[in-house]
Each structure stands twice: as C-alpha cells, then as structure tokens.
Scaffold this active site. Structure first.
Site, PDB file in Angstrom:
ATOM      1  N   ILE A   1     -13.036   2.773  14.878  1.00 41.90           N
ATOM      2  CA  ILE A   1     -13.877   2.686  16.199  1.00 41.90           C
ATOM      3  C   ILE A   1     -15.045   1.703  15.813  1.00 41.90           C
ATOM      4  O   ILE A   1     -15.743   1.207  16.588  1.00 41.90           O
ATOM      5  CB  ILE A   1     -14.315   4.004  14.775  1.00 41.90           C
ATOM      6  N   GLY A   2     -15.874   1.366  14.804  1.00 44.34           N
ATOM      7  CA  GLY A   2     -16.425   0.366  14.471  1.00 44.34           C
ATOM      8  C   GLY A   2     -16.314  -1.520  14.816  1.00 44.34           C
ATOM      9  O   GLY A   2     -17.016  -1.943  15.530  1.00 44.34           O
TER      10      GLY A   2
ATOM     11  N   MET B   1     -10.936   8.934  18.211  1.00 39.67           N
ATOM     12  CA  MET B   1     -12.303   8.787  18.764  1.00 39.67           C
ATOM     13  C   MET B   1     -11.718   8.714  20.322  1.00 39.67           C
ATOM     14  O   MET B   1     -12.839   8.657  21.093  1.00 39.67           O
ATOM     15  CB  MET B   1     -13.300   7.666  17.795  1.00 39.67           C
TER      16      MET B   1
ATOM     17  N   HIS C   1     -12.557   2.122   0.096  1.00 36.81           N
ATOM     18  CA  HIS C   1     -12.878   1.035   0.894  1.00 36.81           C
ATOM     19  C   HIS C   1     -13.149   0.106   0.340  1.00 36.81           C
ATOM     20  O   HIS C   1     -14.094  -0.610   0.954  1.00 36.81           O
ATOM     21  CB  HIS C   1     -13.517   1.264   2.039  1.00 36.81           C
TER      22      HIS C   1
ATOM     23  N   ARG D   1     -12.258  14.752   7.952  1.00 34.04           N
ATOM     24  CA  ARG D   1     -13.039  15.167   7.087  1.00 34.04           C
ATOM     25  C   ARG D   1     -13.931  15.604   7.223  1.00 34.04           C
ATOM     26  O   ARG D   1     -15.009  14.906   8.320  1.00 34.04           O
ATOM     27  CB  ARG D   1     -13.155  14.199   5.971  1.00 34.04           C
TER      28      ARG D   1
ATOM     29  N   ARG E   1      -2.227  -1.856  -3.470  1.00 30.88           N
ATOM     30  CA  ARG E   1      -4.171  -0.778  -3.523  1.00 30.88           C
ATOM     31  C   ARG E   1      -3.274  -0.783  -4.213  1.00 30.88           C
ATOM     32  O   ARG E   1      -2.753   0.624  -3.980  1.00 30.88           O
ATOM     33  CB  ARG E   1      -3.956  -0.921  -2.112  1.00 30.88           C
TER      34      ARG E   1
ATOM     35  N   LYS F   1       3.001   0.629   3.373  1.00 32.81           N
ATOM     36  CA  LYS F   1       2.708  -0.553   4.595  1.00 32.81           C
ATOM     37  C   LYS F   1       2.798  -1.769   3.062  1.00 32.81           C
ATOM     38  O   LYS F   1       2.203  -1.586   2.190  1.00 32.81           O
ATOM     39  CB  LYS F   1       1.064  -0.613   4.588  1.00 32.81           C
TER      40      LYS F   1
ATOM     41  N   GLU G   1      -8.009  -6.013   5.168  1.00 31.50           N
ATOM     42  CA  GLU G   1      -7.561  -5.258   3.563  1.00 31.50           C
ATOM     43  C   GLU G   1      -6.682  -5.919   2.835  1.00 31.50           C
ATOM     44  O   GLU G   1      -6.586  -6.533   1.634  1.00 31.50           O
ATOM     45  CB  GLU G   1      -7.825  -4.028   3.836  1.00 31.50           C
TER      46      GLU G   1
ATOM     47  N   ASN H   1       1.101  -0.704   0.149  1.00 31.87           N
ATOM     48  CA  ASN H   1       0.209   0.452  -0.171  1.00 31.87           C
ATOM     49  C   ASN H   1       0.650   1.121   0.204  1.00 31.87           C
ATOM     50  O   ASN H   1       1.628   1.530   1.457  1.00 31.87           O
ATOM     51  CB  ASN H   1      -1.266  -0.454   1.436  1.00 31.87           C
TER      52      ASN H   1
ATOM     53  N   ASN I   1     -14.032  -1.483  17.267  1.00 32.25           N
ATOM     54  CA  ASN I   1     -13.587  -1.307  19.229  1.00 32.25           C
ATOM     55  C   ASN I   1     -14.699  -0.487  19.807  1.00 32.25           C
ATOM     56  O   ASN I   1     -14.331  -0.761  21.006  1.00 32.25           O
ATOM     57  CB  ASN I   1     -11.990  -0.306  19.008  1.00 32.25           C
TER      58      ASN I   1
HETATM   59  P1  ADP Z   1      -7.343   4.518   9.451  1.00 32.57           P
HETATM   60  O1  ADP Z   1      -8.896   4.725   8.743  1.00 32.57           O
HETATM   61  O2  ADP Z   1      -6.188   5.201   9.737  1.00 32.57           O
HETATM   62  O3  ADP Z   1      -6.973   2.317   8.853  1.00 32.57           O
HETATM   63  P2  ADP Z   1      -8.360   2.762  11.812  1.00 32.57           P
HETATM   64  O4  ADP Z   1      -9.657   2.181  10.680  1.00 32.57           O
HETATM   65  O5  ADP Z   1      -7.402   2.383  12.687  1.00 32.57           O
HETATM   66  O6  ADP Z   1      -8.144   4.068  11.058  1.00 32.57           O
HETATM   67  O7  ADP Z   1      -9.021   3.107  12.918  1.00 32.57           O
HETATM   68  C1  ADP Z   1      -8.488   4.495  13.688  1.00 32.57           C
HETATM   69  C2  ADP Z   1      -9.768   4.988  14.774  1.00 32.57           C
HETATM   70  O8  ADP Z   1     -10.545   4.634  15.238  1.00 32.57           O
HETATM   71  C3  ADP Z   1      -9.450   6.380  15.381  1.00 32.57           C
HETATM   72  O9  ADP Z   1     -10.300   7.346  15.717  1.00 32.57           O
HETATM   73  C4  ADP Z   1      -9.501   5.418  16.639  1.00 32.57           C
HETATM   74  O10 ADP Z   1      -9.677   6.808  17.513  1.00 32.57           O
HETATM   75  C5  ADP Z   1     -10.371   4.596  16.577  1.00 32.57           C
HETATM   76  N1  ADP Z   1     -10.273   3.843  18.014  1.00 32.57           N
HETATM   77  C6  ADP Z   1      -9.320   2.972  17.734  1.00 32.57           C
HETATM   78  N2  ADP Z   1      -9.735   2.399  19.097  1.00 32.57           N
HETATM   79  C7  ADP Z   1     -10.584   2.501  19.699  1.00 32.57           C
HETATM   80  C8  ADP Z   1     -11.576   2.598  21.310  1.00 32.57           C
HETATM   81  N3  ADP Z   1     -11.106   1.342  21.701  1.00 32.57           N
HETATM   82  N4  ADP Z   1     -12.051   2.765  21.244  1.00 32.57           N
HETATM   83  C9  ADP Z   1     -12.437   3.864  20.654  1.00 32.57           C
HETATM   84  N5  ADP Z   1     -12.020   4.625  19.351  1.00 32.57           N
HETATM   85  C10 ADP Z   1     -10.871   3.433  18.511  1.00 32.57           C
END
Ligand code: ADP
Length: 397
Positions: A327-328, A279, A176, A236, A87, A20, A381, A13, A330
């Site tokens: 975020i989704g 987040m 995505h 964004r 990618r 990466k 991915e 990537n 975690n």
């Molecule tokens: P990218 O889109 O750069 O690949 P990621 O998929 O790793 O990024 O997502 C990054 C986001 O996930 C950040 O906003 C981070 O705060 C959030 N995140 C990671 N762990 C947690 C958690 N335990 N609770 C809430 N948000 C989280």
C-alpha cells in the site's frame, strides 16, 4: 542476461504451509525467486523462475517442508549457494541481531514458539530440513523482532505487573524489523540532510506497522508482543480496548480463541468494509460510493496518521517519513490522506512526484519548503536478510 550468480545467498521464509525463497548474488544484481505453496495438501507445488526467466511449476502433491526444500535446493544446486539466511519471526529478548545457526540457536527458535506459535515452528522445520540435506552449508537466522531490541523500556514495557515481564517476558517486541531497517537505512543514504537522521517508517502491506528510528536504531514501534497491536491492517484490528475481550465473553459468550480469530482474521479493512482485505478493492468501492469502504479507507488513514504523530514523540530529531509495503509503495491517495491527518507538522506534498511514485519506484515527494522529508522506498527484506547473513558469517566486505 547473465547465466551465473556470484557467491549467492539463499534466503528462506518458511511459513506454516509455504516457503518463499530467493537466491541473491553478492552484489544484489541477480536474483532467482520462487514459492512452494499448499504444503501438506494434494495441491502442493513449487513455482520457480530460473535465471534465464524460464518458469516451471513442479507438482509435489502432499509434499512436506522437507520434500519442498529438497526440490528447491536441487533446482538451485548448480548456482552453489554459499549460505542460507532464514527469516525467523520471533527472537524474544534473546536475540538482538542475526546469528549463525547452532544446535543451541535452533533450540531457542523452537522454545520461542510460546511467543509465535504459528511461525517459529515452521522456521525451525526449514532450518532442520536444510541441515539434513546440506549439513555443511552455513545457516543464519534473521529475526523480525531483532531490529527493535534497541527500544528503551519506556517504549517496550506494558503498564502491567512487573512479574509478568520478569518471569514471562511479557513486553512489546515489534515486527517487520528487516523492512524498517532496510528502508530507514536507504532513506539515510538517499537524503541530503546532514547529521543524525530521525525517520518514521510506515510499512503498509497486508500487515501494517510503523517505527521511529533515530541514527539507525529503532526507538519505538506500533506492534507489540504479537503483530496484532497498532495500526489497522488488512484483516487485523490493530489496537482495541483490551476490555473488549471480557465484554464479548460476557455478552456473546465468545471464547478467547474465537476472539483471537476475529481480531486477526476478520477485522481491519475486511471487517469494516465487509468487502475485502485488499486496498485496491476498497479504493475502487469507495470511489463508487460504497459507504463502508469509504469508512474503512478513512479509518485506515486516520489511525495511521494518528500513530505516526504519536511515534514522533520517540524521535530526538524528525527528518522525515518513509512509506513502504504494497500500500505504502503504490497508493498515492493513501499516502496523501495519511499525511493530511498529520496537519500540524507543516508537511508540504509535491502532488506530481507523489502520483509518480508507484510500481516499485523509489524517490522523495516533498516540496523544498516542507518541514519533513517524504520518501517512498520499496522494501527489500530478502536483500537485507542476505546482507545480515553474510555479516553474521563474517563474509561481508
Ligand atoms: P504482504 O504484507 O503480504 O507482503 P504487500 O506488501 O504485498 O503484502 O501488500 C499487500 C497490500 O498492498 C494489499 O492490500 C494490496 O491491495 C495493496 N496494494 C498493492 N498494489 C496497490 C495499489 N496499486 N494501490 C493500492 N493498494 C495496493
């Protein structure tokens, strides 16, 4: 631990200042990963973790993409990669699936920089560098836009003059794609629902997008000609009134470039909270009573829920919702708050299961009597790119 890695595919990537990489075994059981960062700067370096877990940091001060790839390929040479999958962000209207790199494909990737000015040139650099070092190693490009090429015109056209579509390719593309494809595929494997499945997938990371997928095909998605359209994201804005541009020009004399930077880099969670694009920081500050952080969090969830509800219109049947991305995967709080926005869908959350789905766990969190299934599926991915690479080369089972 095993010290071999069978028939591995190298997934690259290449960004504007980083690369990466992941070397993935055919059975997806073994993986070596790493990152080259700060390319072109004095601090350029490669962070590599080998198969036995040994970590190294290699200083490549001032190193270019080519130098970094020379070092990365030297580190991986002993494992004998059989192919490279890149990618690539934008495949325009031309590419609806992964394709083997040929001189023509490389030219197209470069030409499509008109649609992805920051990303496609870096992707092309990566392809050329591998070609220069290992001209016989087959390479494949896997486009972030390709999965969404099944969208019908009613979803992908903008309501603007036809000539802009015919002559300038102005339309919605979506991004995505490999993530939406991977998690919807996985959900269809895991569910016990019979027949064709209709999923809404919510990829919520730094970038955020949602997609409506029926019977394995993307029918609509939230991102558009660029990754700015749609959901509120880390930095964004997502959707704004397109009239905002002229308003800011008239009132503040902002240039288009300044507005573009503001909407891409200074908006979203960061812009509304004034604190951070992360987040975790927003959740903590909201907990401590910070009103701007609370609003940022509420807006993020309200807008995601509203978008998912509207995307459900694209699905002939609605099996369930899949959450992924940092975020989704975690935040049980964000998942719950988004689903509470969708209050008319008769969704029933199992709170214990929801709370347990963190840190890379995969599973469902709906009650048996919920109208919709709810899933958390950590995205992969790299695996999907490796899989599509082998398929494009006729190496798949
Ligand atoms: P990218 O889109 O750069 O690949 P990621 O998929 O790793 O990024 O997502 C990054 C986001 O996930 C950040 O906003 C981070 O705060 C959030 N995140 C990671 N762990 C947690 C958690 N335990 N609770 C809430 N948000 C989280």
């Amino acid at each position: 631990m095993s010290h071999t890695i069978d028939n591995p595919t190298l997934v690259l990537n290449c960004g504007s200042s980083s690369i990466k990489y992941a070397l993935i075994s055919e059975d997806n059981q073994t993986r070596i990963t790493g990152l080259a960062e700060n390319l072109g700067l004095d601090t350029a370096r490669i962070k590599h973790t080998d198969l036995d877990g040994e970590k190294q940091e290699i200083n490549i001060a001032g190193g270019s993409h080519k130098l970094a790839l020379q070092k990365i390929l030297a580190l991986l040479e002993k494992y004998k990669p059989i192919a490279v999958g890149h990618r690539v962000v934008h495949g325009g209207r031309e590419f609806s699936e992964a394709v083997k790199v040929t001189p023509h494909v490389l030219e197209e990737v470069k030409r499509l920089k008109v649609l992805a000015p920051l990303h496609n040139p870096a992707n092309a650099l990566g392809i050329e560098a591998v070609n220069a070092i290992y001209p016989d190693l087959p390479q494949v490009v896997v486009f972030d836009t390709a999965f969404h090429q099944t969208m019908p015109p009613v979803a992908y056209r903008y309501a603007i003059p036809k000539a802009l579509y015919d002559e300038e390719k102005v339309r919605r593309y979506g991004f995505h794609g490999t993530s939406h494809a991977y998690v919807s595929d996985r959900a269809s494997t895991l569910t016990s629902a019979t027949g064709k499945h209709g999923w809404l997938t919510a990829h919520l990371g730094n970038g955020c997008s949602a997609a409506a997928i029926y019977d394995g095909k993307s029918l609509d998605t939230s991102m558009g000609i660029t990754p700015l359209e749609g959901l509120m994201m880390g930095t964004r804005s997502g959707d704004v009134d397109p009239g905002l541009h002229i308003h800011l020009k008239r009132t503040l004399d902002m240039s288009l470039e300044e507005i573009d930077t503001m909407l891409n880099k200074q908006s979203g969670l960061l812009g509304v909270s004034g604190l951070s694009n992360d987040m975790r920081t927003i959740e903590q500050a909201a907990n401590e009573g910070n009103a701007d952080a609370k609003l940022a969090l509420e807006m993020f969830c309200y807008r995601a829920g509203k978008y998912l509800a509207s995307l459900s219109c694209a699905l002939p049947e609605f099996t369930g919702i899949v959450f992924t991305g940092g975020i989704g995967e975690n935040s049980d709080l964000i998942r719950r708050n988004i689903l509470e926005v969708m209050r008319h869908f008769n969704i029933k959350i199992d709170n214990d299961k929801n709370a347990a789905l963190i840190r890379g766990n995969e599973g469902s969190f709906h009650h048996a009597d919920s109208q919709l299934e709810l899933w958390v599926i950590p995205t992969d991915e790299e695996f999907r790119i490796a899989q599509e690479t082998r398929e494009a080369l006729g190496m798949a089972d």
